[in-house]
Write an enzyme that holds these catalytic residues in place. Structure first.
Site, PDB file in Angstrom:
ATOM      1  N   GLY A 239       0.792  -1.226   0.000  1.00 48.21           N
ATOM      2  CA  GLY A 239       0.000   0.000   0.000  1.00 48.21           C
ATOM      3  C   GLY A 239       0.822   1.273   0.000  1.00 48.21           C
ATOM      4  N   PRO A 278       5.396  -4.496  -1.007  1.00 46.30           N
ATOM      5  CA  PRO A 278       5.074  -3.390  -1.912  1.00 46.30           C
ATOM      6  C   PRO A 278       4.750  -3.880  -3.319  1.00 46.30           C
ATOM      7  CG  PRO A 278       7.443  -3.554  -1.625  1.00 46.30           C
ATOM      8  CD  PRO A 278       6.829  -4.578  -0.711  1.00 46.30           C
ATOM      9  N   ARG A 280       2.602  -1.435  -5.950  1.00 47.61           N
ATOM     10  CA  ARG A 280       2.579  -0.235  -6.794  1.00 47.61           C
ATOM     11  C   ARG A 280       3.781   0.677  -6.578  1.00 47.61           C
ATOM     12  NH1 ARG A 280      -2.587   1.806  -6.467  1.00 47.61           N
ATOM     13  NH2 ARG A 280      -3.188  -0.036  -5.292  1.00 47.61           N
ATOM     14  N   CYS A 357     -17.907  -1.537 -25.624  1.00 49.42           N
ATOM     15  CA  CYS A 357     -19.313  -1.139 -25.696  1.00 49.42           C
ATOM     16  C   CYS A 357     -19.921  -0.981 -24.305  1.00 49.42           C
ATOM     17  CB  CYS A 357     -20.090  -2.160 -26.519  1.00 49.42           C
ATOM     18  SG  CYS A 357     -19.408  -2.281 -28.172  1.00 49.42           S
ATOM     19  N   GLU A 358     -19.352  -0.095 -23.528  1.00 47.76           N
ATOM     20  CA  GLU A 358     -19.895   0.245 -22.210  1.00 47.76           C
ATOM     21  C   GLU A 358     -19.653   1.727 -21.957  1.00 47.76           C
ATOM     22  OE1 GLU A 358     -19.608  -2.024 -18.793  1.00 47.76           O
ATOM     23  OE2 GLU A 358     -19.203  -3.927 -19.814  1.00 47.76           O
TER      24      GLU A 358
HETATM   25  N1  LLP Z   1      -0.187  -7.282   0.224  1.00 44.56           N
HETATM   26  C1  LLP Z   1      -1.465  -7.683   0.179  1.00 44.56           C
HETATM   27  C2  LLP Z   1      -1.928  -8.712   1.108  1.00 44.56           C
HETATM   28  C3  LLP Z   1      -2.340  -7.117  -0.761  1.00 44.56           C
HETATM   29  O1  LLP Z   1      -3.605  -7.513  -0.796  1.00 44.56           O
HETATM   30  C4  LLP Z   1      -1.865  -6.124  -1.661  1.00 44.56           C
HETATM   31  C5  LLP Z   1      -2.766  -5.532  -2.640  1.00 44.56           C
HETATM   32  C6  LLP Z   1      -0.513  -5.746  -1.581  1.00 44.56           C
HETATM   33  C7  LLP Z   1       0.295  -6.345  -0.619  1.00 44.56           C
HETATM   34  C8  LLP Z   1       0.110  -4.726  -2.509  1.00 44.56           C
HETATM   35  O2  LLP Z   1      -0.483  -3.466  -2.431  1.00 44.56           O
HETATM   36  P1  LLP Z   1       0.209  -2.229  -3.198  1.00 44.56           P
HETATM   37  O3  LLP Z   1       1.549  -2.001  -2.561  1.00 44.56           O
HETATM   38  O4  LLP Z   1       0.352  -2.582  -4.631  1.00 44.56           O
HETATM   39  O5  LLP Z   1      -0.747  -1.095  -3.011  1.00 44.56           O
HETATM   40  N2  LLP Z   1      -6.283  -3.233  -8.223  1.00 44.56           N
HETATM   41  C9  LLP Z   1      -6.174  -2.157  -7.256  1.00 44.56           C
HETATM   42  C10 LLP Z   1      -5.285  -2.512  -6.108  1.00 44.56           C
HETATM   43  C11 LLP Z   1      -5.664  -3.792  -5.402  1.00 44.56           C
HETATM   44  C12 LLP Z   1      -4.679  -4.143  -4.319  1.00 44.56           C
HETATM   45  C13 LLP Z   1      -4.945  -5.478  -3.751  1.00 44.56           C
HETATM   46  N3  LLP Z   1      -3.994  -5.883  -2.771  1.00 44.56           N
HETATM   47  C14 LLP Z   1      -5.675  -0.901  -7.957  1.00 44.56           C
HETATM   48  O6  LLP Z   1      -5.551  -0.922  -9.186  1.00 44.56           O
HETATM   49  O7  LLP Z   1      -5.460   0.126  -7.324  1.00 44.56           O
END
Ligand code: LLP
Length: 431
Positions: A239, A278, A280, A357-358
């Site tokens: 996150g 991490p 994103r 088509c949405e």
């Molecule tokens: N650890 C766990 C248990 C998670 O569920 C996630 C993301 C992460 C790590 C990595 O999170 P990040 O560092 O990437 O924020 N599709 C959505 C994001 C879904 C995230 C799901 N879990 C988007 O496009 O923003």
């Protein structure tokens, strides 16, 4: 910082002209910068240096084998959430003991596969899952390391509802109040229940959200230890932020890392080890989507720019209302990073839409952009995370190619799908 910048008004990925990539690999195409990926790992490592966590890249954000291999070479372990992601990580050459396995719905087959491979740790999300893990471990004659994913009832106000995971109303984790009982020695003979895991949401903008969760983890660890249990690992999930727009608020990664490490210090002093997951913050800014304008048309009261990429290619704007900065790959004479482009608000607003088509198939509504015409290439920035990994074949549209730029070198790391690929798994069940 990433390595996508303009030279005399032409977008470059590191040392490679974006138009050359489109000419060679077609459009739409996802383009990753190897240097950016490596630097983001280095930045995270530096930001979190005092806690020296194991950095497990969240495979779901960008699952291409070449990306995983590059990140493994840069020292990352992997965070996987399915048997398929585990398969990908192993296929990329990641050692099993550098992989953590999370996810709310692990099947018995997935659990057996991961036990057999010998993953570093499971992040278990329920009492029922722990019973399954115990059964699989005993059957395999192995002692399996488990972290309990707790639901700390801590959420970040800025996280979209669909990706906020730390609150009590979500499906994730074991309620904090029920967690300590799972650490009682002897409760699971096949398991070494020795970790606490949280993932609060994606992305988290406010560092205080992590700090609040760490406070709750500390209390849990104390309770576990009073009950005769043991915690050697604390996993803070992912996150950590990326840059999506030009003037976005929120904490910077380095400041966030420093504050989190300070708050972790009492746990570190007592010998606890840390993991972060991490996604994103490593991959988002390391990728752009290059797409081509098919048509520009005048609607009743708005200008509509139709691209050859849509929600099938990049789902985030439709799904979460995510705002990605976008700009023509050739315009004016700007030299420098895309973040420093001058005067984007001076142009006529246009709806940037896809071919699906949405009505919800758009990248932006009423976005001021320089005038474009059919054939122009548009770059959508910050697309390296949850871009290709969420792409689909909806409307029977083949998924795009992915390429990796490293300095002045370009390599195709996934071929564009063909029409034949669209039907490859179907069998004639009607004759
Ligand atoms: N650890 C766990 C248990 C998670 O569920 C996630 C993301 C992460 C790590 C990595 O999170 P990040 O560092 O990437 O924020 N599709 C959505 C994001 C879904 C995230 C799901 N879990 C988007 O496009 O923003």
């Amino acid at each position: 910082m990433d390595h996508f910048s303009y030279i005399d008004g032409r977008l470059h990925a590191e040392g490679v002209d974006a138009h050359g990539i489109v000419e060679r690999y077609g459009s739409p195409v996802y383009v990753y910068s190897a240097r950016t990926l490596r630097e983001h790992v280095a930045t995270l490592r530096q930001a979190f240096a005092p806690a020296a966590p194991m950095i497990c890249f969240s495979v779901k954000s960008c699952a291409n084998l070449s990306v995983l291999r590059l990140l493994a070479d840069a020292g990352c372990g992997m965070d996987v959430v399915s048997g398929g992601e585990l398969y990908r990580a192993l296929a990329a050459g990641v050692a099993a003991d550098r992989i953590v396995f999370a996810g709310v719905g692990k099947s018995m087959d997935e659990i057996r596969y991961a036990v057999e491979q010998g993953v570093h740790m499971f992040n278990a999300e329920s009492e029922a899952e722990m019973a399954r893990l115990d059964e699989a471990a005993l059957a395999a004659g192995k002692r399996v390391r488990v972290a309990v994913r707790v639901n700390p009832d801590v959420a970040d106000a800025g996280t979209p509802a669909k990706t906020s995971t730390g609150g009590r109303q979500t499906k994730f984790g074991v309620p904090l109040s029920r967690a300590a009982a799972l650490f009682v020695p002897g409760r699971h003979r096949g398991l070494d229940v020795c970790g606490v895991h949280v993932h609060l949401g994606s992305p988290i903008h406010d560092t205080r959200t992590y700090l609040a969760a760490i406070g709750r983890i500390e209390e849990l660890v104390a309770e576990v230890e009073r009950g005769g249990g043991r915690v050697d690992t604390v996993n803070l999930g992912g996150g950590f932020p990326a840059h999506y727009g030009r003037s976005e608020g929120g904490a910077e990664l380095v400041d966030m890392g420093r504050a989190i490490c300070e708050r972790l210090e009492p746990l570190r002093a007592r010998g606890k080890r840390f993991i972060i997951e991490p996604g994103r913050s490593i991959s988002a800014n390391a990728g752009v989507l290059l797409t081509t304008v098919e048509y520009v048309k005048q609607g009743w009261d708005r200008l509509v720019t139709v691209l050859n990429a849509g929600m099938n290619t990049l789902l985030r704007p439709s799904m979460y209302g995510a705002e990605h900065f976008m700009w023509p790959a050739q315009h004016g004479s700007h030299t420098g990073h895309w973040n420093a482009l001058a005067g984007p608000n001076a142009f006529e607003p246009t709806d940037i839409v896809g071919p699906i088509c949405e009505t919800g198939d758009y990248f932006a509504l009423g976005r001021p952009l320089p005038p474009m015409k059919s054939g122009d290439v548009l770059a959508v920035f910050s697309c390296g995370a949850y871009g290709m990994s969420m792409a689909s074949q909806y409307n029977a549209r083949a998924r795009p190619a992915e390429v990796m730029v490293d300095g002045t070198e370009v390599r195709e790391i996934r071929r564009r799908e063909s029409y034949a690929d669209l039907v490859a798994h179907e069998v004639d069940g009607m004759s």
